[in-house]
Design an enzyme around this catalytic site. Structure first.
Site, mmCIF file in Angstrom:
data_model
loop_
_atom_site.group_PDB
_atom_site.id
_atom_site.type_symbol
_atom_site.label_atom_id
_atom_site.label_comp_id
_atom_site.label_asym_id
_atom_site.label_seq_id
_atom_site.Cartn_x
_atom_site.Cartn_y
_atom_site.Cartn_z
ATOM 1 N N GLU A 190 -7.534 -0.015 14.557
ATOM 2 C CA GLU A 190 -7.947 -1.212 13.793
ATOM 3 C C GLU A 190 -6.862 -2.224 13.425
ATOM 4 O O GLU A 190 -5.797 -2.056 13.287
ATOM 5 C CB GLU A 190 -8.241 -0.446 12.395
ATOM 6 C CG GLU A 190 -8.846 -1.630 11.248
ATOM 7 C CD GLU A 190 -8.861 -1.169 9.998
ATOM 8 O OE1 GLU A 190 -8.935 -1.966 9.070
ATOM 9 O OE2 GLU A 190 -8.845 0.167 9.573
ATOM 10 N N ARG A 199 0.839 -5.408 11.874
ATOM 11 C CA ARG A 199 0.182 -4.803 13.236
ATOM 12 C C ARG A 199 -0.377 -5.541 14.233
ATOM 13 O O ARG A 199 -0.346 -5.192 15.361
ATOM 14 C CB ARG A 199 -1.111 -3.939 12.383
ATOM 15 C CG ARG A 199 -1.746 -2.987 13.301
ATOM 16 C CD ARG A 199 -2.719 -2.272 12.753
ATOM 17 N NE ARG A 199 -2.647 -1.336 11.594
ATOM 18 C CZ ARG A 199 -3.144 -0.202 11.360
ATOM 19 N NH1 ARG A 199 -4.203 -0.037 11.741
ATOM 20 N NH2 ARG A 199 -2.735 0.629 10.417
ATOM 21 N N ARG A 246 1.292 1.846 10.055
ATOM 22 C CA ARG A 246 1.142 1.929 8.834
ATOM 23 C C ARG A 246 2.249 1.898 7.909
ATOM 24 O O ARG A 246 3.070 2.832 7.573
ATOM 25 C CB ARG A 246 0.554 3.461 8.826
ATOM 26 C CG ARG A 246 -0.196 3.776 7.541
ATOM 27 C CD ARG A 246 -0.714 5.182 7.468
ATOM 28 N NE ARG A 246 -1.501 5.491 8.486
ATOM 29 C CZ ARG A 246 -2.975 5.582 8.299
ATOM 30 N NH1 ARG A 246 -3.462 5.306 7.120
ATOM 31 N NH2 ARG A 246 -3.696 5.931 9.487
ATOM 32 N N ARG A 251 0.992 -1.177 0.163
ATOM 33 C CA ARG A 251 -0.029 -0.058 0.070
ATOM 34 C C ARG A 251 0.861 1.146 0.062
ATOM 35 O O ARG A 251 1.993 1.439 0.735
ATOM 36 C CB ARG A 251 -0.932 0.134 1.214
ATOM 37 C CG ARG A 251 -1.864 -1.196 1.306
ATOM 38 C CD ARG A 251 -2.829 -1.366 2.379
ATOM 39 N NE ARG A 251 -3.562 -2.269 2.375
ATOM 40 C CZ ARG A 251 -4.613 -2.816 3.378
ATOM 41 N NH1 ARG A 251 -4.851 -1.978 4.067
ATOM 42 N NH2 ARG A 251 -5.327 -3.769 3.205
ATOM 43 N N SER A 284 -10.835 -6.163 9.835
ATOM 44 C CA SER A 284 -12.069 -5.864 9.499
ATOM 45 C C SER A 284 -12.957 -6.886 8.378
ATOM 46 O O SER A 284 -12.158 -8.014 8.279
ATOM 47 C CB SER A 284 -11.901 -4.548 8.503
ATOM 48 O OG SER A 284 -11.308 -4.765 7.029
#
Length: 433
Positions: free
Chosen positions: A345, A386, A273, A258, A348
């Site tokens: 987070e 993460r 991130r 990403r 999800s």
């Protein structure tokens, strides 16, 4: 993409969804106009082809005196047909562009608003307290010899890292735990490609508004995926599936990439991130009427996984304005990060209804044998980098050691504590040592 019949028959419903998302509702009118123009172009082309066919038959039957005029008429119609077919191709392209511009219609129960309007559904586990100064995961990882951000940046630039020693073993342990639990739940394990062609990337909704997040290999016209959701969806594009009695479920492992465009200055420290990480992703194909129940099942599997890791978390219902293009509804699970004093987070789960499958032409046969569009859902079982950050922080001890959750110990040789300077062979399963 959304069902065009829904737009034609219930444009106000689609406009309401756009308003709830904070998106441009006038795009619905643009789509309706493009649809009408395309249907008119198809009608005109069909009519002219019929006239051309009749003219061709007339040429055969014409007398010598009539033939020149009839031939001239046939030639004129041929030119008009060619022109009409070109106009139809243009309206096809305009319709597709307008269709792709509209995101999925949100579920009725999705909360309105934006990023700050997510609704907490439940909180699980007690937030830990510490009688020593809390370290963040980078400091803990450096003490353990598990994370090397400095050399990651030297080799690849900002937001890259090395996992070393116990950090690398934690990655393998988490991947093994996630895949083994997914297989036990009935998922087919898949090692998915991290490079895909444009069709699955567009079909899953990651181009367009999200194109800035995506790495592209220009020379080969391939994209690096941000999640194995993309290849798992593309795996069955242009197919008719036999769904059988249950949804078809895959657990895909892949590296994810990403660009984190627009996140300048946010979470620049550590593994929260980053530009690259590995992930185990659940993906389901099911009948549309089963998608809501399947969504809850994916969420339950995610919760069970985090409970096994002994971390406190909360489940939130994401507001419409913060949903991705493909999602009709999304639940996030946010885990506690002591160094930040907040939930962040970690996983999800998204119900995409028939949106992705309609773009990718993935269908199943109903009870009458008629092809119907499937529903697709996806859920992160473990975003590994993460999750490592969370584990190091939540389970930290005053001396720099880290408690190993019981569920992970079989994959780490039974080790109960990761300690600075530990002998790595102690953290390897006996069969591998």
């Amino acid at each position: 993409m959304i069902d065009l019949r829904l737009v034609r028959e219930h444009p106000d419903l689609v406009k309401a969804s756009q308003r709830t998302r904070g998106a441009d509702e006038s795009l619905v009118d643009v789509l309706l106009a493009a649809d009408a123009a395309r249907r008119e172009a198809v009608r005109r082309a069909d009519d002219l082809r019929a006239e051309q066919k009749a003219a061709s038959q007339a040429v055969k039957k014409a007398s010598p005196e009539e033939r020149p005029a009839v031939l001239e008429r046939a030639k004129a119609l041929a030119a008009q047909v060619k022109e009409a077919e070109e106009a139809q191709r243009a309206t096809d392209a305009a319709l597709r562009e307008a269709h792709l511009a509209i995101p999925n219609v949100v579920h009725d129960d999705v909360p309105p608003g934006g990023e700050d309007d997510a609704v907490t559904l439940r909180t699980v586990g007690e937030v830990p307290t510490y009688d020593f100064p809390v370290r963040d995961h980078v400091e803990i990882g450096e003490l353990l010899g598990a994370i090397d951000m400095e050399r990651g940046a030297k080799v690849s630039g900002a937001r890259f890292y090395f996992l070393t020693g116990p950090g690398a073993l934690l990655e393998f342990a988490l991947a093994q735990l996630a895949i083994s639990r997914a297989v036990a739940a009935g998922f087919t394990p898949v090692i998915a490609p991290a490079l895909v062609r444009p069709e699955p990337m567009e079909g899953t909704g990651f181009l367009g508004a999200h194109a800035e997040e995506v790495y592209k290999v220009e020379r080969d016209d391939l994209y690096l995926v941000g999640t194995s959701e993309v290849p798992l969806a593309g795996m069955h594009m242009n197919e008719v599936l036999d769904l059988g009695a249950q949804p078809r479920r895959y657990a895909g492992w892949s590296s994810c990439f990403r660009r984190e465009a627009g996140s300048y200055g946010k979470d620049t420290r550590g593994l929260i991130r980053v530009h690259w990480f590995d992930k185990v992703e659940m993906f389901s194909y099911c009948r549309p009427e089963e998608s809501a129940a399947e969504h809850q099942r994916l969420l339950a599997w995610e919760e069970e996984f985090l409970q096994a890791l002994e971390v406190p978390y909360r489940v939130v219902d994401i507001a419409a304005g913060d949903l991705g293009t493909s999602a009709a509804r999304k639940f996030d699970i946010e885990a506690w990060f002591p160094s930040q004093g907040t939930y962040r987070e970690l996983t999800s789960a998204s119900d995409c209804a028939t949106f992705q499958a309609r773009r990718l032409n993935i269908r199943y046969r109903d009870e009458d044998g008629k092809p119907q569009t499937v529903a697709t859902l996806n859920g992160t079982l473990c975003a590994i980098a993460r999750t490592i950050a969370c584990l190091l922080e939540v389970h930290q001890r005053a001396d720099g050691s880290v408690h190993v959750p019981k569920a992970l110990r079989p994959w780490l040789g039974g080790v109960e504590l990761l300690t600075p300077g530990m002998t790595l062979t102690a953290a390897v399963p006996p069969t591998a040592a």
